[in-house]
Design an enzyme around this catalytic site. Sequence first.
Site, PDB file in Angstrom:
ATOM      1  N   LYS A 228       0.827  -1.214   0.000  1.00 18.88           N
ATOM      2  CA  LYS A 228       0.000   0.000   0.000  1.00 18.88           C
ATOM      3  C   LYS A 228       0.867   1.272   0.000  1.00 18.88           C
ATOM      4  O   LYS A 228       2.072   1.217   0.275  1.00 18.88           O
ATOM      5  CB  LYS A 228      -0.949  -0.061   1.205  1.00 18.88           C
ATOM      6  CG  LYS A 228      -1.967  -1.207   1.096  1.00 18.88           C
ATOM      7  CD  LYS A 228      -2.971  -1.204   2.249  1.00 18.88           C
ATOM      8  CE  LYS A 228      -4.021  -2.291   2.065  1.00 18.88           C
ATOM      9  NZ  LYS A 228      -5.068  -2.238   3.130  1.00 18.88           N
TER      10      LYS A 228
ATOM     11  N   TYR B 135     -12.334  -1.361  -4.110  1.00 17.44           N
ATOM     12  CA  TYR B 135     -12.873  -1.643  -2.770  1.00 17.44           C
ATOM     13  C   TYR B 135     -14.401  -1.520  -2.712  1.00 17.44           C
ATOM     14  O   TYR B 135     -14.962  -1.272  -1.644  1.00 17.44           O
ATOM     15  CB  TYR B 135     -12.231  -0.716  -1.743  1.00 17.44           C
ATOM     16  CG  TYR B 135     -10.860  -1.181  -1.275  1.00 17.44           C
ATOM     17  CD1 TYR B 135     -10.721  -2.351  -0.532  1.00 17.44           C
ATOM     18  CD2 TYR B 135      -9.708  -0.453  -1.556  1.00 17.44           C
ATOM     19  CE1 TYR B 135      -9.473  -2.792  -0.093  1.00 17.44           C
ATOM     20  CE2 TYR B 135      -8.458  -0.883  -1.115  1.00 17.44           C
ATOM     21  CZ  TYR B 135      -8.348  -2.050  -0.384  1.00 17.44           C
ATOM     22  OH  TYR B 135      -7.118  -2.478   0.066  1.00 17.44           O
TER      23      TYR B 135
ATOM     24  N   PHE C  79     -15.426   3.592   6.872  1.00 17.88           N
ATOM     25  CA  PHE C  79     -14.062   3.963   6.518  1.00 17.88           C
ATOM     26  C   PHE C  79     -13.832   4.024   5.002  1.00 17.88           C
ATOM     27  O   PHE C  79     -12.703   4.238   4.558  1.00 17.88           O
ATOM     28  CB  PHE C  79     -13.058   3.000   7.163  1.00 17.88           C
ATOM     29  CG  PHE C  79     -13.294   1.536   6.854  1.00 17.88           C
ATOM     30  CD1 PHE C  79     -12.838   0.979   5.663  1.00 17.88           C
ATOM     31  CD2 PHE C  79     -13.956   0.711   7.753  1.00 17.88           C
ATOM     32  CE1 PHE C  79     -13.037  -0.361   5.369  1.00 17.88           C
ATOM     33  CE2 PHE C  79     -14.166  -0.641   7.469  1.00 17.88           C
ATOM     34  CZ  PHE C  79     -13.708  -1.167   6.272  1.00 17.88           C
TER      35      PHE C  79
ATOM     36  N   ARG D  53      -2.151 -14.527   3.471  1.00 18.09           N
ATOM     37  CA  ARG D  53      -2.865 -13.854   4.563  1.00 18.09           C
ATOM     38  C   ARG D  53      -2.192 -14.153   5.902  1.00 18.09           C
ATOM     39  O   ARG D  53      -2.181 -13.301   6.788  1.00 18.09           O
ATOM     40  CB  ARG D  53      -4.348 -14.227   4.548  1.00 18.09           C
ATOM     41  CG  ARG D  53      -4.986 -13.719   3.246  1.00 18.09           C
ATOM     42  CD  ARG D  53      -6.381 -13.220   3.310  1.00 18.09           C
ATOM     43  NE  ARG D  53      -6.800 -12.522   4.464  1.00 18.09           N
ATOM     44  CZ  ARG D  53      -7.329 -11.288   4.437  1.00 18.09           C
ATOM     45  NH1 ARG D  53      -7.409 -10.588   3.308  1.00 18.09           N
ATOM     46  NH2 ARG D  53      -7.775 -10.749   5.537  1.00 18.09           N
TER      47      ARG D  53
ATOM     48  N   THR E 232      -5.922  -7.802  10.020  1.00 16.62           N
ATOM     49  CA  THR E 232      -6.182  -6.468   9.461  1.00 16.62           C
ATOM     50  C   THR E 232      -5.623  -5.362  10.346  1.00 16.62           C
ATOM     51  O   THR E 232      -5.012  -4.416   9.859  1.00 16.62           O
ATOM     52  CB  THR E 232      -7.703  -6.282   9.270  1.00 16.62           C
ATOM     53  OG1 THR E 232      -8.205  -7.367   8.487  1.00 16.62           O
ATOM     54  CG2 THR E 232      -8.004  -4.960   8.574  1.00 16.62           C
TER      55      THR E 232
ATOM     56  N   ARG F  77       2.089  -7.024   8.803  1.00 14.32           N
ATOM     57  CA  ARG F  77       1.294  -5.929   9.370  1.00 14.32           C
ATOM     58  C   ARG F  77       1.743  -5.586  10.782  1.00 14.32           C
ATOM     59  O   ARG F  77       1.745  -4.419  11.180  1.00 14.32           O
ATOM     60  CB  ARG F  77      -0.193  -6.285   9.306  1.00 14.32           C
ATOM     61  CG  ARG F  77      -0.750  -6.106   7.887  1.00 14.32           C
ATOM     62  CD  ARG F  77      -2.104  -6.707   7.724  1.00 14.32           C
ATOM     63  NE  ARG F  77      -2.829  -6.168   6.572  1.00 14.32           N
ATOM     64  CZ  ARG F  77      -3.992  -6.635   6.142  1.00 14.32           C
ATOM     65  NH1 ARG F  77      -4.576  -7.662   6.766  1.00 14.32           N
ATOM     66  NH2 ARG F  77      -4.593  -6.099   5.097  1.00 14.32           N
TER      67      ARG F  77
ATOM     68  N   ASN G 223      -2.330  -0.350   6.820  1.00 16.56           N
ATOM     69  CA  ASN G 223      -1.794  -1.615   7.332  1.00 16.56           C
ATOM     70  C   ASN G 223      -0.841  -2.305   6.352  1.00 16.56           C
ATOM     71  O   ASN G 223      -0.695  -3.518   6.353  1.00 16.56           O
ATOM     72  CB  ASN G 223      -2.956  -2.532   7.752  1.00 16.56           C
ATOM     73  CG  ASN G 223      -3.942  -2.759   6.630  1.00 16.56           C
ATOM     74  OD1 ASN G 223      -3.737  -2.319   5.504  1.00 16.56           O
ATOM     75  ND2 ASN G 223      -5.017  -3.462   6.930  1.00 16.56           N
TER      76      ASN G 223
ATOM     77  N   HIS H 173      -2.223  -5.514   1.138  1.00 17.18           N
ATOM     78  CA  HIS H 173      -3.519  -6.124   0.822  1.00 17.18           C
ATOM     79  C   HIS H 173      -3.266  -7.534   0.324  1.00 17.18           C
ATOM     80  O   HIS H 173      -2.262  -7.783  -0.344  1.00 17.18           O
ATOM     81  CB  HIS H 173      -4.224  -5.332  -0.297  1.00 17.18           C
ATOM     82  CG  HIS H 173      -5.394  -6.061  -0.899  1.00 17.18           C
ATOM     83  ND1 HIS H 173      -6.652  -5.987  -0.362  1.00 17.18           N
ATOM     84  CD2 HIS H 173      -5.478  -6.922  -1.959  1.00 17.18           C
ATOM     85  CE1 HIS H 173      -7.473  -6.765  -1.081  1.00 17.18           C
ATOM     86  NE2 HIS H 173      -6.782  -7.332  -2.052  1.00 17.18           N
TER      87      HIS H 173
ATOM     88  N   GLU I 140      -9.588  -9.574  -8.660  1.00 15.99           N
ATOM     89  CA  GLU I 140      -8.578  -8.561  -8.298  1.00 15.99           C
ATOM     90  C   GLU I 140      -7.352  -8.642  -9.202  1.00 15.99           C
ATOM     91  O   GLU I 140      -6.764  -7.620  -9.565  1.00 15.99           O
ATOM     92  CB  GLU I 140      -8.182  -8.726  -6.831  1.00 15.99           C
ATOM     93  CG  GLU I 140      -9.297  -8.316  -5.875  1.00 15.99           C
ATOM     94  CD  GLU I 140      -8.937  -8.519  -4.415  1.00 15.99           C
ATOM     95  OE1 GLU I 140      -9.772  -8.167  -3.556  1.00 15.99           O
ATOM     96  OE2 GLU I 140      -7.844  -9.021  -4.110  1.00 15.99           O
TER      97      GLU I 140
HETATM   98  P1  IDP Z   1      -8.246  -7.123   4.939  1.00 14.90           P
HETATM   99  O1  IDP Z   1      -7.400  -6.119   4.169  1.00 14.90           O
HETATM  100  O2  IDP Z   1      -7.505  -7.715   6.112  1.00 14.90           O
HETATM  101  O3  IDP Z   1      -8.862  -8.169   4.048  1.00 14.90           O
HETATM  102  P2  IDP Z   1     -10.864  -5.845   5.027  1.00 14.90           P
HETATM  103  O4  IDP Z   1     -11.865  -6.042   6.109  1.00 14.90           O
HETATM  104  O5  IDP Z   1     -11.132  -6.489   3.703  1.00 14.90           O
HETATM  105  O6  IDP Z   1      -9.439  -6.288   5.606  1.00 14.90           O
HETATM  106  O7  IDP Z   1     -10.704  -4.273   4.829  1.00 14.90           O
HETATM  107  C1  IDP Z   1     -10.058  -3.752   3.677  1.00 14.90           C
HETATM  108  C2  IDP Z   1      -9.157  -2.633   4.118  1.00 14.90           C
HETATM  109  O8  IDP Z   1      -9.943  -1.575   4.661  1.00 14.90           O
HETATM  110  C3  IDP Z   1      -8.168  -2.969   5.250  1.00 14.90           C
HETATM  111  O9  IDP Z   1      -6.999  -3.611   4.797  1.00 14.90           O
HETATM  112  C4  IDP Z   1      -7.880  -1.599   5.825  1.00 14.90           C
HETATM  113  O10 IDP Z   1      -6.951  -0.861   5.018  1.00 14.90           O
HETATM  114  C5  IDP Z   1      -9.250  -0.944   5.738  1.00 14.90           C
HETATM  115  N1  IDP Z   1     -10.036  -1.132   6.971  1.00 14.90           N
HETATM  116  C6  IDP Z   1     -10.620  -2.275   7.409  1.00 14.90           C
HETATM  117  N2  IDP Z   1     -11.249  -2.088   8.586  1.00 14.90           N
HETATM  118  C7  IDP Z   1     -11.048  -0.779   8.903  1.00 14.90           C
HETATM  119  C8  IDP Z   1     -11.455   0.041  10.013  1.00 14.90           C
HETATM  120  O11 IDP Z   1     -12.138  -0.399  10.943  1.00 14.90           O
HETATM  121  N3  IDP Z   1     -11.055   1.345   9.978  1.00 14.90           N
HETATM  122  C9  IDP Z   1     -10.300   1.872   8.962  1.00 14.90           C
HETATM  123  N4  IDP Z   1      -9.916   1.134   7.899  1.00 14.90           N
HETATM  124  C10 IDP Z   1     -10.270  -0.174   7.870  1.00 14.90           C
HETATM  125 MG    MG Z   2     -10.268  -7.932   2.517  1.00 14.69          MG
END
Ligand code: IDP
Ligand code: MG
Length: 143
Positions: free
Chosen positions: A10, A50, A58, A86, A92, A103, A113, A116, A127
């Site tokens: 990212k 997304y 968010f 993963r 996350t 992460r 974080n 992705h 994707e």
């Molecule tokens: P992942 O990347 O671990 O699969 P997802 O739930 O798919 O997590 O969320 C996509 C992205 O959205 C996350 O990687 C992060 O950058 C952002 N994100 C997820 N949850 C939050 C949150 O609670 N606050 C702010 N950003 C979030």
């Molecule tokens: Mg995800």
Amino acid sequence: MIERTLSIIKPDAVARGLIGEILRRLESGGLKIVAAKLARLSREQARAFYAVHKERPFFASLTEYMSSGPILVSVLEGEGVIMKNREIMGATDPAKAAPGTIRREWGKDVEKNAVHGSDGRETAASEIAFFFKPQEIHSDRKP
Ligand code: IDP
Ligand code: MG
């Protein structure tokens, strides 16, 4: 089962000069890189990528962040690579990610974080197609 997954380093991690460190982690974990390039998402492209999160609070912040600078996108291939990637990424929220994960080591917060990774075979296929033409993927295997 041989799979492919999409990995993204990212914008904040690219800006901090972490491409090499993060790719090293993925390769050291046995993940094979079969495609890679720098890309820069427009705000609209980040929204499209997304789209599954468009109702989340968010979403605006996430799509602004993901379009804020260049990213390193890659395709990883191998046995069970979706879950392996993963695991190497970690949870996350970097604060909840296991020690030794990408992460945990380099994520700033739950949004920024560092990486992705696709979460399943169908999302991985869509994707990968979002970023790569078939001829940009250099694999001995047929998809
Ligand atoms: P992942 O990347 O671990 O699969 P997802 O739930 O798919 O997590 O969320 C996509 C992205 O959205 C996350 O990687 C992060 O950058 C952002 N994100 C997820 N949850 C939050 C949150 O609670 N606050 C702010 N950003 C979030
Ligand atoms: Mg995800």
